[in-house]
Design a protein around this motif. Structure first.
Motif, mmCIF file in Angstrom:
data_model
loop_
_atom_site.group_PDB
_atom_site.id
_atom_site.type_symbol
_atom_site.label_atom_id
_atom_site.label_comp_id
_atom_site.label_asym_id
_atom_site.label_seq_id
_atom_site.Cartn_x
_atom_site.Cartn_y
_atom_site.Cartn_z
ATOM 1 N N PHE A 250 51.945 -31.236 6.143
ATOM 2 C CA PHE A 250 53.376 -31.479 6.383
ATOM 3 C C PHE A 250 53.720 -32.968 6.483
ATOM 4 C CE2 PHE A 250 52.879 -27.050 7.572
ATOM 5 C CZ PHE A 250 53.998 -26.471 6.986
ATOM 6 N N CYS A 251 53.317 -33.739 5.497
ATOM 7 C CA CYS A 251 53.837 -35.100 5.390
ATOM 8 C C CYS A 251 55.357 -34.941 5.295
ATOM 9 C CB CYS A 251 53.286 -35.786 4.152
ATOM 10 S SG CYS A 251 51.472 -35.822 4.156
ATOM 11 N N PRO B 261 53.713 -28.175 1.111
ATOM 12 C CA PRO B 261 53.345 -27.135 2.089
ATOM 13 C C PRO B 261 54.307 -25.945 2.066
ATOM 14 C CG PRO B 261 53.237 -29.301 3.093
ATOM 15 C CD PRO B 261 53.890 -29.492 1.752
ATOM 16 N N GLN C 5 44.916 -29.332 -2.593
ATOM 17 C CA GLN C 5 45.851 -30.350 -2.114
ATOM 18 C C GLN C 5 45.170 -31.308 -1.160
ATOM 19 O OE1 GLN C 5 48.510 -31.048 -3.377
ATOM 20 N NE2 GLN C 5 49.141 -29.201 -4.437
ATOM 21 N N ARG D 27 51.384 -39.314 8.428
ATOM 22 C CA ARG D 27 50.124 -39.369 7.692
ATOM 23 C C ARG D 27 48.897 -39.403 8.606
ATOM 24 N NH1 ARG D 27 49.338 -37.858 2.621
ATOM 25 N NH2 ARG D 27 47.783 -39.473 2.291
HETATM 26 FE FE1 SF4 Z 1 52.096 -33.155 0.499
HETATM 27 FE FE2 SF4 Z 1 49.630 -34.009 0.133
HETATM 28 FE FE3 SF4 Z 1 50.923 -34.472 2.430
HETATM 29 FE FE4 SF4 Z 1 50.088 -32.019 1.819
HETATM 30 S S1 SF4 Z 1 48.797 -33.834 2.201
HETATM 31 S S2 SF4 Z 1 52.063 -32.586 2.669
HETATM 32 S S3 SF4 Z 1 50.420 -32.005 -0.378
HETATM 33 S S4 SF4 Z 1 51.422 -35.298 0.388
#
Ligand code: SF4
Ligand code: SAH
Ligand code: F3S
Length: 445
Positions: free
Chosen positions: A162-163, A169, A203, A282
């Motif tokens: 969930f960035c 997601p 992912q 992140r």
């Molecule tokens: Fe999107 Fe990748 Fe973050 Fe998952 S890890 S939410 S796929 S950018």
């Protein structure tokens, strides 16, 4: 009537592989694959919702088919699938503005397409089948590969991270890992069918957690790579994509331990500023990321490193952006995918009120691309004079004598080749370099 299908794929390797599976299932049932969309009477669009321009391209292309559908009715079938179909507002738009679409299905039930086609033809009724979450992983689906010698292998589905900018997601559901024995069985079958290189897909592959029912125990991603490294016939292992927060020392060490693992790491950073990284959810800092890069290079000094970067995330100041530039200069990426931040309905960042004006985003984007390309060109120039092992993919689209292939570090190399070289590893002396590719001469097969 002859059934000829054509698939148009938008988005990432996950989607490309889903399209290979769709093609595999249809071919198995006697459908034929058309080389061109205009020769097909079943057209399939596999969509991506990661950024707005992907949405726009899909609706643009779909709109062009209306005339043909109005002329041919049931002799022409239009199917849409992929990530966009997991968003209710897209389904609503399709129903309102594109009611002539015949079949809509989602990312969790691509295996149902043959059944949906049968239903459409038997019941003469449009089919809509979208599941909100993925259930049990469906094993054993066929796939029509693009290359004889290379294959995508899904090891996990979904994402739990969930960035705050990201729609994935929501379109791909929660993380689910395949069992290690299922992955190994598939890879052994691929090897028996001539595959030399596997690209492990997920992912966030480094949060893979496979629970075996046949005595392999609980496998993390590093364990899985060790198992695949033993598969006879497989010469190269690649994977994509990794999240820095889950990059363990154990995984870093596999680059020393596993001889087939290619010297290449794609490690999306997204931004260089700790404030922006935090807002993006992140879960690492610039410093922590740089430490990972240092460790990777200590373990494998030949490793090429690439990344993904988003420019113009809500609230990104000029200082924040300069942190991204400084990070790129410090890491010296071999290449980077750069994106303008794109508002995705339903994600937290879409509601942030400090959105960056388009002109500022574009100006920063151009500056970033200049820095990235400058470094890519310098990195490529370092290859001139070296000899590289290149897995040959085939002739280029524009010149049948020019062949292309990849080094272990994933550099594209062009050289004069012959059809017998396709799918083989050849030694190529690098004679010249550009920003995005290398040129060379084959010195031995
Ligand atoms: Fe999107 Fe990748 Fe973050 Fe998952 S890890 S939410 S796929 S950018
Ligand atoms: N799971 C992978 C890939 C996700 S999508 C990963 O986490 O690395 C591929 C890339 O698209 C992301 O890495 C990110 O850089 C970009 N991206 C995702 N959502 C975006 C958005 N809303 N705007 C711009 N770029 C985005
Ligand atoms: Fe796009 Fe879905 Fe991949 S949103 S990037 S196709 S997972």
């Amino acid at each position: 009537m002859e059934k000829k299908f054509h698939i148009t794929t938008f988005g990432c390797q996950m989607n490309e592989h889903d399209s290979e599976t769709i093609a595999g299932m249809l071919i198995e049932r006697g459908y034929e694959q058309a080389g061109d969309r205009k020769d097909a009477n079943i057209v399939i669009f596999n969509t991506c919702s990661v950024r707005e321009n992907a949405d726009k391209r899909f609706f643009g292309t779909l709109g062009q088919l209306k005339k043909k559908k109005m002329e041919e009715h049931e002799n022409f079938t239009v199917c849409v699938c992929g990530c966009m179909m997991q968003q209710q507002h897209i389904i609503d738009t399709l129903k309102a503005k594109y009611p002539w679409v015949d079949i809509i299905f989602g990312t969790h039930n691509i295996h149902e397409l043959p059944l949906l086609l049968d239903n459409l033809y038997n019941e003469k009724q449009k089919q809509l089948s979208v599941l909100q979450e993925g259930g049990e992983i469906v094993e054993g689906l066929p796939a029509k590969r693009l290359f004889k010698h290379k294959a995508f292998v899904n090891i996990m589905y979904g994402c739990n991270n969930f960035c705050t900018y990201c729609i994935v997601p929501y379109t791909r559901g929660r993380e689910r890992s395949r069992k290690p024995e299922d992955i190994l069985r598939e890879i052994k079958e691929l090897a028996a069918d001539g595959v030399k290189e596997v690209m492990l897909l997920g992912q966030n592959v480094n949060s893979y957690k496979g629970i075996s029912e046949t005595g392999l125990g609980t496998c993390d991603f590093a364990d899985l790579i060790h198992l695949i490294d033993e598969v006879e016939g497989i010469e190269r292992i690649r994977f994509m994509t990794s999240h820095p927060k889950d990059l363990s020392d154990k995984l870093i060490n596999t680059f020393k331990e596993c001889k087939k693992l290619c010297h290449y790491f794609h490690l999306p950073v997204q931004a260089g500023s700790d404030i922006v990284l935090e807002q993006m959810n992140r879960k690492y800092t610039k410093e922590a990321y740089l430490k990972l890069i240092k460790k990777l290079r200590e373990v494998d000094s030949d490793m090429a490193i690439s990344t993904d970067i988003i420019v113009g995330f809500p609230g990104e100041s000029e200082e924040d952006f300069e942190e991204t530039l400084s990070l790129c200069r410090e890491v010296r990426y071999d290449s980077a995918f750069t994106f303008l931040y794109s508002v995705r309905e339903g994600t937290p960042a879409a509601k942030y009120d400090n959105q960056i004006p388009e002109d500022v985003k574009h100006e920063r984007f151009n500056r970033l691309v200049d820095v990235i390309n400058g470094i890519s060109a310098e990195k490529n120039a370092e290859y001139v004079g070296k000899t590289e092992k290149v897995l040959v993919d085939g002739p280029s689209k524009t010149n049948s004598k020019t062949y292309g292939g990849r080094t272990e570090t994933f550099k594209l190399v062009n050289f004069r080749g012959t059809p017998e070289m396709i799918g083989k590893v050849v030694k190529v002396r690098i004679t010249a370099s550009n920003t995005f590719s290398l040129q060379g001469e084959v010195i031995s097969e």
